[in-house]
Write a protein that holds these residues in place. Structure first.
Motif, PDB file in Angstrom:
ATOM      1  N   ASP A  75      24.314  -3.567  -7.215  1.00 63.46           N
ATOM      2  CA  ASP A  75      22.888  -3.860  -7.309  1.00 63.46           C
ATOM      3  C   ASP A  75      22.305  -4.000  -5.907  1.00 63.46           C
ATOM      4  O   ASP A  75      22.999  -4.379  -4.960  1.00 63.46           O
ATOM      5  CB  ASP A  75      22.636  -5.146  -8.098  1.00 63.46           C
ATOM      6  N   ASP A 140      16.927  -2.713  -7.140  1.00 64.26           N
ATOM      7  CA  ASP A 140      17.517  -1.539  -7.782  1.00 64.26           C
ATOM      8  C   ASP A 140      18.733  -1.971  -8.607  1.00 64.26           C
ATOM      9  O   ASP A 140      19.646  -2.614  -8.078  1.00 64.26           O
ATOM     10  CB  ASP A 140      17.937  -0.527  -6.714  1.00 64.26           C
ATOM     11  N   ARG A 142      22.035  -1.159 -10.378  1.00 65.38           N
ATOM     12  CA  ARG A 142      23.080  -0.131 -10.350  1.00 65.38           C
ATOM     13  C   ARG A 142      24.363  -0.592 -11.037  1.00 65.38           C
ATOM     14  O   ARG A 142      25.243   0.219 -11.296  1.00 65.38           O
ATOM     15  CB  ARG A 142      23.398   0.258  -8.901  1.00 65.38           C
ATOM     16  N   ARG A 144      24.559  -2.089 -14.024  1.00 68.77           N
ATOM     17  CA  ARG A 144      24.500  -1.956 -15.481  1.00 68.77           C
ATOM     18  C   ARG A 144      23.700  -0.707 -15.826  1.00 68.77           C
ATOM     19  O   ARG A 144      22.503  -0.614 -15.511  1.00 68.77           O
ATOM     20  CB  ARG A 144      23.861  -3.189 -16.109  1.00 68.77           C
ATOM     21  N   THR A 145      24.343   0.239 -16.457  1.00 68.15           N
ATOM     22  CA  THR A 145      23.682   1.497 -16.802  1.00 68.15           C
ATOM     23  C   THR A 145      24.096   1.969 -18.190  1.00 68.15           C
ATOM     24  O   THR A 145      25.084   1.502 -18.757  1.00 68.15           O
ATOM     25  CB  THR A 145      24.038   2.607 -15.785  1.00 68.15           C
ATOM     26  N   TYR A 146      23.342   2.914 -18.730  1.00 69.77           N
ATOM     27  CA  TYR A 146      23.707   3.615 -19.953  1.00 69.77           C
ATOM     28  C   TYR A 146      23.348   5.082 -19.748  1.00 69.77           C
ATOM     29  O   TYR A 146      22.596   5.428 -18.815  1.00 69.77           O
ATOM     30  CB  TYR A 146      22.986   3.043 -21.179  1.00 69.77           C
ATOM     31  N   SER A 147      23.862   5.946 -20.586  1.00 64.15           N
ATOM     32  CA  SER A 147      23.591   7.375 -20.462  1.00 64.15           C
ATOM     33  C   SER A 147      23.049   7.923 -21.770  1.00 64.15           C
ATOM     34  O   SER A 147      23.377   7.434 -22.851  1.00 64.15           O
ATOM     35  CB  SER A 147      24.869   8.133 -20.075  1.00 64.15           C
ATOM     36  N   SER A 157      21.668   9.306 -16.597  1.00 64.71           N
ATOM     37  CA  SER A 157      22.044   7.894 -16.555  1.00 64.71           C
ATOM     38  C   SER A 157      20.817   7.052 -16.250  1.00 64.71           C
ATOM     39  O   SER A 157      19.994   7.424 -15.410  1.00 64.71           O
ATOM     40  CB  SER A 157      23.119   7.682 -15.486  1.00 64.71           C
ATOM     41  N   TYR A 158      20.706   5.907 -16.927  1.00 67.92           N
ATOM     42  CA  TYR A 158      19.536   5.041 -16.786  1.00 67.92           C
ATOM     43  C   TYR A 158      19.958   3.598 -16.512  1.00 67.92           C
ATOM     44  O   TYR A 158      21.024   3.158 -16.945  1.00 67.92           O
ATOM     45  CB  TYR A 158      18.679   5.092 -18.061  1.00 67.92           C
ATOM     46  N   GLU A 159      19.083   2.881 -15.804  1.00 65.76           N
ATOM     47  CA  GLU A 159      19.350   1.479 -15.494  1.00 65.76           C
ATOM     48  C   GLU A 159      19.165   0.611 -16.734  1.00 65.76           C
ATOM     49  O   GLU A 159      18.262   0.832 -17.536  1.00 65.76           O
ATOM     50  CB  GLU A 159      18.402   1.003 -14.397  1.00 65.76           C
ATOM     51  N   LEU A 160      20.019  -0.382 -16.865  1.00 71.39           N
ATOM     52  CA  LEU A 160      19.937  -1.319 -17.985  1.00 71.39           C
ATOM     53  C   LEU A 160      19.568  -2.691 -17.424  1.00 71.39           C
ATOM     54  O   LEU A 160      20.358  -3.626 -17.447  1.00 71.39           O
ATOM     55  CB  LEU A 160      21.271  -1.360 -18.740  1.00 71.39           C
ATOM     56  N   ASN A 220      26.232  -2.334 -21.230  1.00 74.06           N
ATOM     57  CA  ASN A 220      26.617  -1.606 -20.042  1.00 74.06           C
ATOM     58  C   ASN A 220      27.718  -0.573 -20.360  1.00 74.06           C
ATOM     59  O   ASN A 220      28.710  -0.901 -20.985  1.00 74.06           O
ATOM     60  CB  ASN A 220      27.127  -2.588 -18.982  1.00 74.06           C
TER      61      ASN A 220
END
Length: 227
Positions: A75, A140, A142, A144-147, A157-160, A220
């Protein structure tokens, strides 16, 4: 006679002056800028883009994360110390969950909220600065993300950074494209032991209020697949 004419002239001049003053005031009031416009923002002492004046802390733009968002490795944090440009900086949370700052050295921030880190930094700086005013924001996300993969407009990929359901994630990804098999959408979720759990998502039923339990809140590492 001359005195009477002069008095009349002065009376007319005073009347015209008053009328002009009233028109100027009304015009100025009617042309006021709404809050949030560049002029109104500048008047408050802060320019657009987060640029500070001499009396304002420089806080870079933040992502939309919840106040209870838990910081993790990778992050990016924006740390601002009022009236101290040397201590105001953007830092990356290292894989060990720590950051490094001048004067106070290393800090363990993984597992904390931005407010927790803000208090911690202020407490440590208090040894060097009298009553430091510190602001910490997650700039920002970074860790925790999901796709979203397959037949959507914007796969990737997107930020959670905040609670997000499957429906919301699909909307963020631009929605389905032509020939997408909406009712065969599914979520791949990592579970303990390195295994993966497959969760069904029948879009047409969910949007009609059926099977609402399929519209799960993402975690995540989740991957939404649209065949």
């Amino acid at each position: 006679m001359w005195t009477s004419s002069l008095s009349c002239w002065f009376g007319r001049f005073a009347l015209l002056t008053c009328l002009a003053f009233a028109v100027i005031n009304i015009w100025g009031y009617g042309s006021g800028k709404p809050l949030g416009s560049p002029e109104a923002t500048n008047a408050s002492g802060v320019e657009q883009g987060g640029t500070k004046t001499a009396d304002q802390p420089n806080v870079p733009g933040a992502k939309g994360v919840d106040d209870d968002y838990i910081i993790g490795p990778s992050d990016v944090l924006a740390i601002s110390v009022w009236k101290d440009s040397e201590l105001t900086r953007t830092v990356l949370v290292r894989p060990d969950g720590k950051i490094s700052l001048p004067l106070i050295g290393e800090l363990e921030v993984s597992g904390l909220t931005a407010l927790n880190v803000q208090r911690l930094v202020a407490q440590r700086l208090n040894e060097y600065i009298s009553k430091p005013q510190v602001t910490v924001i997650v700039q920002d996300v970074r860790s925790r993300t999901y796709s979203v993969l397959g037949k959507v407009a914007k796969p990737g990929s997107y930020e959670l950074g905040k609670p997000t359901t499957v429906l919301q994630a699909i909307a963020i990804a631009g929605g389905f494209v032509e020939f997408a098999k909406q009712n065969k959408t599914y979520i791949m979720r990592p579970v303990s032991g390195g295994a993966t759990q497959k969760l069904p998502f029948e879009y047409n039923k969910v949007i009609k209020g059926k099977n609402p339990e399929q519209n799960v809140e993402l975690k995540n590492g989740d991957t939404i697949v649209v065949p």
